[in-house]
Motif scaffolding. Sequence first.
Motif, PDB file in Angstrom:
ATOM      1  N   GLU A  97       0.834  -1.211   0.000  1.00 53.10           N
ATOM      2  CA  GLU A  97       0.000   0.000   0.000  1.00 53.10           C
ATOM      3  C   GLU A  97       0.865   1.256   0.000  1.00 53.10           C
ATOM      4  OE1 GLU A  97      -2.570  -0.346   3.377  1.00 53.10           O
ATOM      5  OE2 GLU A  97      -3.926  -1.724   2.366  1.00 53.10           O
ATOM      6  N   LYS A  98       1.950   1.259   0.783  1.00 53.75           N
ATOM      7  CA  LYS A  98       2.841   2.423   0.835  1.00 53.75           C
ATOM      8  C   LYS A  98       3.510   2.665  -0.514  1.00 53.75           C
ATOM      9  CE  LYS A  98       3.814   2.349   5.763  1.00 53.75           C
ATOM     10  NZ  LYS A  98       4.812   2.111   6.813  1.00 53.75           N
ATOM     11  N   GLU A  99       3.911   1.613  -1.179  1.00 51.08           N
ATOM     12  CA  GLU A  99       4.530   1.766  -2.501  1.00 51.08           C
ATOM     13  C   GLU A  99       3.520   2.274  -3.526  1.00 51.08           C
ATOM     14  OE1 GLU A  99       7.668   1.460  -3.990  1.00 51.08           O
ATOM     15  OE2 GLU A  99       8.269   1.588  -1.895  1.00 51.08           O
ATOM     16  N   LEU A 100       2.289   1.795  -3.434  1.00 47.65           N
ATOM     17  CA  LEU A 100       1.258   2.266  -4.363  1.00 47.65           C
ATOM     18  C   LEU A 100       0.946   3.741  -4.124  1.00 47.65           C
ATOM     19  CD1 LEU A 100      -1.169  -0.780  -4.524  1.00 47.65           C
ATOM     20  CD2 LEU A 100       0.223   0.127  -6.375  1.00 47.65           C
ATOM     21  N   LEU A 101       1.026   4.194  -2.875  1.00 45.75           N
ATOM     22  CA  LEU A 101       0.812   5.612  -2.586  1.00 45.75           C
ATOM     23  C   LEU A 101       1.876   6.476  -3.260  1.00 45.75           C
ATOM     24  CD1 LEU A 101      -0.317   5.741   1.145  1.00 45.75           C
ATOM     25  CD2 LEU A 101      -1.608   6.438  -0.865  1.00 45.75           C
ATOM     26  N   LYS A 102       3.083   5.957  -3.402  1.00 41.44           N
ATOM     27  CA  LYS A 102       4.136   6.684  -4.105  1.00 41.44           C
ATOM     28  C   LYS A 102       3.795   6.863  -5.583  1.00 41.44           C
ATOM     29  CE  LYS A 102       7.835   5.197  -1.021  1.00 41.44           C
ATOM     30  NZ  LYS A 102       9.059   4.379  -0.885  1.00 41.44           N
ATOM     31  N   HIS A 103       2.952   5.959  -6.104  1.00 40.41           N
ATOM     32  CA  HIS A 103       2.492   6.052  -7.493  1.00 40.41           C
ATOM     33  C   HIS A 103       1.131   6.749  -7.570  1.00 40.41           C
ATOM     34  CE1 HIS A 103       5.572   3.472  -9.336  1.00 40.41           C
ATOM     35  NE2 HIS A 103       5.531   2.777  -8.214  1.00 40.41           N
ATOM     36  N   ASN A 104       0.738   7.435  -6.494  1.00 44.50           N
ATOM     37  CA  ASN A 104      -0.533   8.169  -6.399  1.00 44.50           C
ATOM     38  C   ASN A 104      -1.757   7.266  -6.576  1.00 44.50           C
ATOM     39  OD1 ASN A 104       0.704  10.678  -5.945  1.00 44.50           O
ATOM     40  ND2 ASN A 104       1.041  10.931  -8.146  1.00 44.50           N
ATOM     41  N   ILE A 105      -1.686   6.065  -6.044  1.00 38.81           N
ATOM     42  CA  ILE A 105      -2.823   5.154  -6.069  1.00 38.81           C
ATOM     43  C   ILE A 105      -3.207   4.837  -4.632  1.00 38.81           C
ATOM     44  CG2 ILE A 105      -3.649   2.865  -6.708  1.00 38.81           C
ATOM     45  CD1 ILE A 105      -1.750   2.983  -9.091  1.00 38.81           C
ATOM     46  N   LYS A 106      -4.388   5.324  -4.256  1.00 41.37           N
ATOM     47  CA  LYS A 106      -4.904   5.055  -2.912  1.00 41.37           C
ATOM     48  C   LYS A 106      -5.991   4.006  -3.037  1.00 41.37           C
ATOM     49  CE  LYS A 106      -6.474   7.229   1.307  1.00 41.37           C
ATOM     50  NZ  LYS A 106      -6.151   6.071   2.077  1.00 41.37           N
ATOM     51  N   LEU A 107      -5.873   2.962  -2.220  1.00 42.16           N
ATOM     52  CA  LEU A 107      -6.829   1.865  -2.269  1.00 42.16           C
ATOM     53  C   LEU A 107      -7.703   1.859  -1.026  1.00 42.16           C
ATOM     54  CD1 LEU A 107      -4.455  -0.980  -3.450  1.00 42.16           C
ATOM     55  CD2 LEU A 107      -6.097   0.267  -4.819  1.00 42.16           C
ATOM     56  N   PRO A 108      -8.933   1.359  -1.152  1.00 42.62           N
ATOM     57  CA  PRO A 108      -9.781   1.198   0.024  1.00 42.62           C
ATOM     58  C   PRO A 108      -9.172   0.176   0.987  1.00 42.62           C
ATOM     59  CG  PRO A 108     -11.044   0.840  -1.990  1.00 42.62           C
ATOM     60  CD  PRO A 108      -9.612   0.984  -2.379  1.00 42.62           C
ATOM     61  N   LYS A 109      -9.516   0.306   2.246  1.00 43.01           N
ATOM     62  CA  LYS A 109      -8.987  -0.597   3.258  1.00 43.01           C
ATOM     63  C   LYS A 109      -9.378  -2.037   2.936  1.00 43.01           C
ATOM     64  CE  LYS A 109      -8.490  -0.881   8.191  1.00 43.01           C
ATOM     65  NZ  LYS A 109      -8.616  -0.151   9.426  1.00 43.01           N
ATOM     66  N   ASN A 110      -8.462  -2.949   3.158  1.00 47.07           N
ATOM     67  CA  ASN A 110      -8.661  -4.395   2.952  1.00 47.07           C
ATOM     68  C   ASN A 110      -8.957  -4.783   1.511  1.00 47.07           C
ATOM     69  OD1 ASN A 110      -8.316  -4.812   5.723  1.00 47.07           O
ATOM     70  ND2 ASN A 110     -10.484  -4.501   6.122  1.00 47.07           N
ATOM     71  N   SER A 111      -8.520  -3.986   0.551  1.00 50.01           N
ATOM     72  CA  SER A 111      -8.762  -4.357  -0.843  1.00 50.01           C
ATOM     73  C   SER A 111      -7.650  -5.255  -1.379  1.00 50.01           C
ATOM     74  CB  SER A 111      -8.902  -3.118  -1.719  1.00 50.01           C
ATOM     75  OG  SER A 111      -7.738  -2.344  -1.654  1.00 50.01           O
ATOM     76  N   ILE A 112      -6.479  -5.237  -0.753  1.00 46.98           N
ATOM     77  CA  ILE A 112      -5.381  -6.094  -1.189  1.00 46.98           C
ATOM     78  C   ILE A 112      -5.535  -7.455  -0.522  1.00 46.98           C
ATOM     79  CG2 ILE A 112      -2.879  -6.438  -1.180  1.00 46.98           C
ATOM     80  CD1 ILE A 112      -2.526  -3.452  -1.193  1.00 46.98           C
ATOM     81  N   GLU A 113      -5.418  -8.496  -1.339  1.00 46.62           N
ATOM     82  CA  GLU A 113      -5.463  -9.856  -0.817  1.00 46.62           C
ATOM     83  C   GLU A 113      -4.351 -10.009   0.214  1.00 46.62           C
ATOM     84  OE1 GLU A 113      -3.577 -13.586  -2.813  1.00 46.62           O
ATOM     85  OE2 GLU A 113      -5.559 -13.274  -3.688  1.00 46.62           O
ATOM     86  N   VAL A 114      -4.656 -10.586   1.349  1.00 44.91           N
ATOM     87  CA  VAL A 114      -3.670 -10.720   2.423  1.00 44.91           C
ATOM     88  C   VAL A 114      -2.554 -11.647   1.961  1.00 44.91           C
ATOM     89  CG1 VAL A 114      -3.281 -11.465   4.794  1.00 44.91           C
ATOM     90  CG2 VAL A 114      -5.408 -10.333   4.179  1.00 44.91           C
ATOM     91  N   VAL A 115      -1.370 -11.070   1.888  1.00 48.78           N
ATOM     92  CA  VAL A 115      -0.204 -11.842   1.453  1.00 48.78           C
ATOM     93  C   VAL A 115       0.997 -11.477   2.307  1.00 48.78           C
ATOM     94  CG1 VAL A 115      -0.911 -12.089  -0.950  1.00 48.78           C
ATOM     95  CG2 VAL A 115       0.433 -10.130  -0.278  1.00 48.78           C
ATOM     96  N   THR A 116       1.902 -12.410   2.400  1.00 53.79           N
ATOM     97  CA  THR A 116       3.213 -12.150   2.976  1.00 53.79           C
ATOM     98  C   THR A 116       4.201 -12.806   2.026  1.00 53.79           C
ATOM     99  OG1 THR A 116       2.266 -12.228   5.180  1.00 53.79           O
ATOM    100  CG2 THR A 116       4.647 -12.416   5.034  1.00 53.79           C
ATOM    101  N   LEU A 117       4.877 -11.975   1.252  1.00 48.77           N
ATOM    102  CA  LEU A 117       5.804 -12.477   0.238  1.00 48.77           C
ATOM    103  C   LEU A 117       7.205 -12.528   0.841  1.00 48.77           C
ATOM    104  CD1 LEU A 117       4.474 -10.295  -2.700  1.00 48.77           C
ATOM    105  CD2 LEU A 117       3.848 -12.640  -2.153  1.00 48.77           C
ATOM    106  N   ASN A 118       7.788 -13.717   0.873  1.00 45.81           N
ATOM    107  CA  ASN A 118       9.120 -13.845   1.441  1.00 45.81           C
ATOM    108  C   ASN A 118      10.026 -14.741   0.594  1.00 45.81           C
ATOM    109  OD1 ASN A 118       7.928 -16.237   2.001  1.00 45.81           O
ATOM    110  ND2 ASN A 118       8.096 -16.112   4.222  1.00 45.81           N
ATOM    111  N   THR A 119       9.800 -14.713  -0.705  1.00 41.32           N
ATOM    112  CA  THR A 119      10.684 -15.425  -1.624  1.00 41.32           C
ATOM    113  C   THR A 119      11.058 -14.477  -2.760  1.00 41.32           C
ATOM    114  OG1 THR A 119       8.792 -16.274  -2.863  1.00 41.32           O
ATOM    115  CG2 THR A 119       9.689 -17.701  -1.145  1.00 41.32           C
ATOM    116  N   PHE A 120      12.218 -14.732  -3.338  1.00 39.57           N
ATOM    117  CA  PHE A 120      12.663 -13.888  -4.440  1.00 39.57           C
ATOM    118  C   PHE A 120      11.925 -14.268  -5.719  1.00 39.57           C
ATOM    119  CE2 PHE A 120      16.607 -14.073  -1.772  1.00 39.57           C
ATOM    120  CZ  PHE A 120      16.471 -12.789  -1.274  1.00 39.57           C
ATOM    121  N   GLY A 121      11.836 -13.301  -6.634  1.00 36.15           N
ATOM    122  CA  GLY A 121      11.213 -13.575  -7.917  1.00 36.15           C
ATOM    123  C   GLY A 121      10.016 -12.684  -8.181  1.00 36.15           C
ATOM    124  N   GLN A 122       9.229 -13.122  -9.122  1.00 33.09           N
ATOM    125  CA  GLN A 122       8.067 -12.352  -9.566  1.00 33.09           C
ATOM    126  C   GLN A 122       6.804 -12.927  -8.920  1.00 33.09           C
ATOM    127  OE1 GLN A 122       8.027 -11.486 -13.771  1.00 33.09           O
ATOM    128  NE2 GLN A 122       5.850 -11.977 -13.868  1.00 33.09           N
TER     129      GLN A 122
END
Length: 145
Positions: A97-122
């Motif tokens: 969410e913080k990175e998207l705010l840098k791109h001027n994109i504000k999202l509603p609360k809880n709109s991002i699927e809950v994820v925890t990314l801890n591996t390298f790659g795409q």
Amino acid sequence: MKVIIIKNFKEYKVNEIIEVSDGYAKNFLIKNGYAQPINKQTLANLDRVKENIKKDYEEQVKLANDKKQEIEKITLNFTLKANGNIVHGSITTTAIEKELLKHNIKLPKNSIEVVTLNTFGQHYVTIKLHDAVKAMLKIIITENK
């Protein structure tokens, strides 16, 4: 007696036409502001309200589709520290969410699927912009050297 529900009440939904006994309609539903009796004016109002709801829904879907196209053009890049094969840290929805705010994109609360990314790659993260619109955000995680 047929009435139009104007406030949510029990199992009845707003703008729903129901048939109930005359006494229940007059002495409770209409008296307490949950319903209106059906006549030409209330039916015309109901049609107008339903048309406005439909227009609002279509407008919301259009705005969500515009935001979807904007989001899907973006690729977020993150770095994580690693010690050999062990990754230290993770990317959370808050960081996204913080990175998207840098791109001027504000999202509603809880709109991002809950994820925890801890591996390298795409990675791809699902963002729910509307009931009918979901966007896929591309995230690339590299090793911080």
